[in-house]
Design a protein around this motif. Structure first.
Motif, mmCIF file in Angstrom:
data_model
loop_
_atom_site.group_PDB
_atom_site.id
_atom_site.type_symbol
_atom_site.label_atom_id
_atom_site.label_comp_id
_atom_site.label_asym_id
_atom_site.label_seq_id
_atom_site.Cartn_x
_atom_site.Cartn_y
_atom_site.Cartn_z
ATOM 1 N N HIS A 155 -1.116 13.134 -2.133
ATOM 2 C CA HIS A 155 -2.032 12.086 -2.949
ATOM 3 C C HIS A 155 -1.364 11.474 -4.005
ATOM 4 N N ASP A 156 -1.225 10.245 -3.998
ATOM 5 C CA ASP A 156 -0.720 9.155 -4.874
ATOM 6 C C ASP A 156 1.050 9.532 -4.561
ATOM 7 N N ASP A 157 1.411 9.770 -5.545
ATOM 8 C CA ASP A 157 3.092 9.792 -5.507
ATOM 9 C C ASP A 157 3.682 11.126 -5.004
ATOM 10 N N PHE A 183 -5.433 8.118 -1.940
ATOM 11 C CA PHE A 183 -4.886 7.424 -3.151
ATOM 12 C C PHE A 183 -6.121 7.403 -4.162
ATOM 13 N N THR A 184 -5.905 7.442 -5.433
ATOM 14 C CA THR A 184 -6.873 7.370 -6.698
ATOM 15 C C THR A 184 -7.311 5.874 -6.768
ATOM 16 N N ASP A 185 -6.554 4.786 -6.436
ATOM 17 C CA ASP A 185 -6.565 3.505 -6.522
ATOM 18 C C ASP A 185 -7.294 2.755 -5.250
ATOM 19 N N PHE A 244 -5.422 0.055 -3.212
ATOM 20 C CA PHE A 244 -3.985 0.419 -2.778
ATOM 21 C C PHE A 244 -3.410 -0.370 -1.583
ATOM 22 N N VAL A 292 -0.507 1.426 -10.717
ATOM 23 C CA VAL A 292 -1.117 2.267 -9.804
ATOM 24 C C VAL A 292 -0.127 2.599 -8.725
ATOM 25 N N ILE A 293 -0.193 3.855 -8.330
ATOM 26 C CA ILE A 293 0.671 4.216 -6.938
ATOM 27 C C ILE A 293 -0.055 3.283 -5.672
ATOM 28 N N CYS A 294 0.579 2.781 -5.010
ATOM 29 C CA CYS A 294 0.138 2.228 -3.866
ATOM 30 C C CYS A 294 0.947 2.372 -2.394
ATOM 31 N N THR A 302 2.893 6.162 -0.647
ATOM 32 C CA THR A 302 3.049 7.704 -0.283
ATOM 33 C C THR A 302 4.625 7.978 -0.625
#
Length: 543
Positions: A194-196, A356-358, A361, A468-470, A472
């Protein structure tokens, strides 16, 4: 007629419903055709002298006769015997059914077993040929000693069809050597992030970072997922039958065809039970999610159809996710993405699922899955390994082909023993170094104890969307082997030569501590000048 002299006309239509049966059978004798209330003729064969007809009328006030009699026991003579069953309702309307029973000379004993199905008549006339069919159940296979026998003698057939010529005696059919298929699991490496960060599961205490997972086969019907049986790895926008061509309107595979084939959907279900929910692996793959009302919840929820299944929720995350196979966007055909129900898993595959949250992404040029490759796949402690950092991302607005691009922004790389992952946050692991601008990093393994490690970078902010994290977290699993001990290799370069003689001589003179397994060349338990001479003689004799 009304008071004012006008009239209304009503028409009443009556429909006569013919009387019928709800059941028609012969006691102890197989009827060849399946009963239907509208089907009027049937056949059977037996060696019995009489048969008992079992007929159930649809109405309780209906009457039934058998060849004009009330007795349902019908005597048989050799050859064909027609039995007319007439059912009559209270208004006198009738319907008739006919069973033609052939009294044969010889009985046929047909075996029953879950491993096969034998179909054929239960009797045969003297001098006639007798044909029957043997089908091995999909869960079984014909072993090396598979044999079909009649009266103890092996018979041969073609495509499961067997014929006995000129029958003159009763027949007993036997089937031997059908063995249960051994369903082999498949071992893959699975990352869920999840995200990073890699996902750390509270219930199991496991972090799903390139996790080695051995996935067994199980029937998707246990989860109500029969519509997602495996059908084909190849399909596309032109709908079609899986056996005749590609198609997005893919028909589900049958349970027989899908049997033993392990898909990515099997992995997601199994991992949900074992890692996210923490159940015993021995109990996984047996319908736990369905039996406990978890299917359809935020733990595991789906929509779609065969070849187009969508994970609406998984592990309490929504559908803003993607998954790759071996760092490739899975394609069913050119420009057409595959989904987890139609992706077969093979030994050693790498499956990555990133949430991802965004929601945008995938629009960033640095999305989506990061990974590492190494120039040594079987390194020894002390080796210097050149690693290259990549991100894999598909063209989501065109061909869906996956591009593999070297990472050019020098992210940090970390490592951890596989069996001691304390967090899904890669940045809490042991720092290894930062990649160069060309995406490469040389790792000196001399400070690492032998064992299996994961080298990884964290999920990264986007290039065009730095807020934002794009991409993994991703990396590589490497086993660092213990360096073999070579007696006399004082400098540890893997070769025994004059430089080792000088190194041993200087170390003894300097009083350095030396490893006896390497420096005690003559094996007398003492490291001294005699070991220098012994090493010199070894080199001299080799030369």
């Amino acid at each position: 007629m009304t008071d004012d002299g006008s009239t209304d006309v009503y028409t009443v239509k009556t429909v006569r419903i013919a009387p019928s049966l709800t059941k028609l059978a012969l006691d102890g004798v197989k009827v060849n055709e399946t009963f239907s209330a509208t089907k009027k003729t049937y056949t059977a064969m037996t060696t019995k002298d009489s048969v008992t007809v079992l007929a159930t009328p649809r109405g309780e006030d209906y009457t039934v006769t058998y060849n004009g009699e009330t007795s349902n026991v019908i005597p048989l003579s050799t050859g064909e015997n027609k039995i007319e069953i007439v059912v009559t309702n209270k208004d006198g309307y009738t319907s008739s059914y006919t069973i033609t029973v052939t009294k044969a000379d010889h009985a046929v004993t047909i075996p029953t077993d879950e491993s096969y199905l034998v179909t054929g008549k239960e009797a045969v006339m003297d001098g006639a040929d007798y044909t029957f069919k043997v089908e091995v159940d999909y869960r079984y296979e014909a072993g090396e000693d598979f044999a079909v026998k009649v009266n103890g003698e092996t018979v041969t057939g073609e495509k499961g069809v067997y014929t006995v010529k000129n029958v003159t005696t009763d027949l007993v059919i036997t089937v031997e050597g059908a063995t249960k298929k051994v369903l082999k699991p498949v071992t893959v490496y699975f990352s869920f992030s999840h995200d990073d960060k890699f996902e750390s599961c509270e219930q199991s205490g496991q972090t799903v970072a390139l996790k080695k997972v051995t996935v067994p086969y199980f029937d998707l019907a246990l989860y109500g997922l029969e519509d997602f049986y495996f059908a084909s790895e190849d399909y596309g926008p032109a709908s079609g039958d899986p056996t005749g061509g590609p198609g997005s309107a893919l028909d589900p595979g049958t349970k027989e065809f899908a049997y033993g084939k392990i898909t990515m959907l099997h992995l997601f279900l199994y991992a949900t039970e074992v890692y996210y929910l923490g159940i015993d692996p021995a109990d996984a793959g047996k319908g736990y999610l369905a039996n406990n009302g978890i299917m359809g919840t935020d733990t595991f929820n789906y929509t779609g159809s065969t070849g187009s299944i969508f994970l609406q929720n998984i592990w309490n995350y929504d559908l803003n996710l993607n998954y790759y196979l071996n760092y490739e966007y899975p394609l069913a055909s050119a420009g057409w993405g595959s989904t987890c129900d139609q992706i077969l898993l093979r030994e050693g595959d790498i499956v990555t699922l990133g949430h991802f949250t965004d929601w945008s992404f995938f629009n960033d040029t640095t999305s989506i899955f990061n990974y590492i490759v190494a120039d040594k796949t079987d390194p020894v402690q002390g080796d210097k390994i050149k690693m290259e950092l990549y991100h894999a991302g598909a063209d989501m607005y065109g061909t869906y082909n996956t591009a593999h691009t070297l990472i050019d922004y020098s992210p940090s790389v970390y490592c951890t023993p596989v069996n001691d992952i304390v967090s899904g946050d890669v940045t809490t692991w042991q720092y290894v170094g930062n990649a160069e601008a060309d995406g490469s990093l040389v790792v000196d393994t001399s400070t690492l104890a032998p064992g299996e490690y994961i080298f990884a970078l964290a999920g990264q902010p986007g290039k065009e969307n730095p807020g934002v994290i794009c991409s993994t977290p991703g990396g590589i699993r490497l086993t660092i082997h213990e360096k073999p001990v070579v007696k006399g290799d004082i400098n540890g370069d893997g070769a025994i030569d004059s430089t080792d003689v000088m190194a041993l001589f200087n170390a003894i003179n300097s009083g350095d501590d030396l490893d006896a397994t390497v420096a005690d060349v003559n094996g007398d338990g003492v490291i001294d000048a005699r070991d220098v001479m012994a090493l010199y003689n070894i080199i001299k004799s080799d030369n």
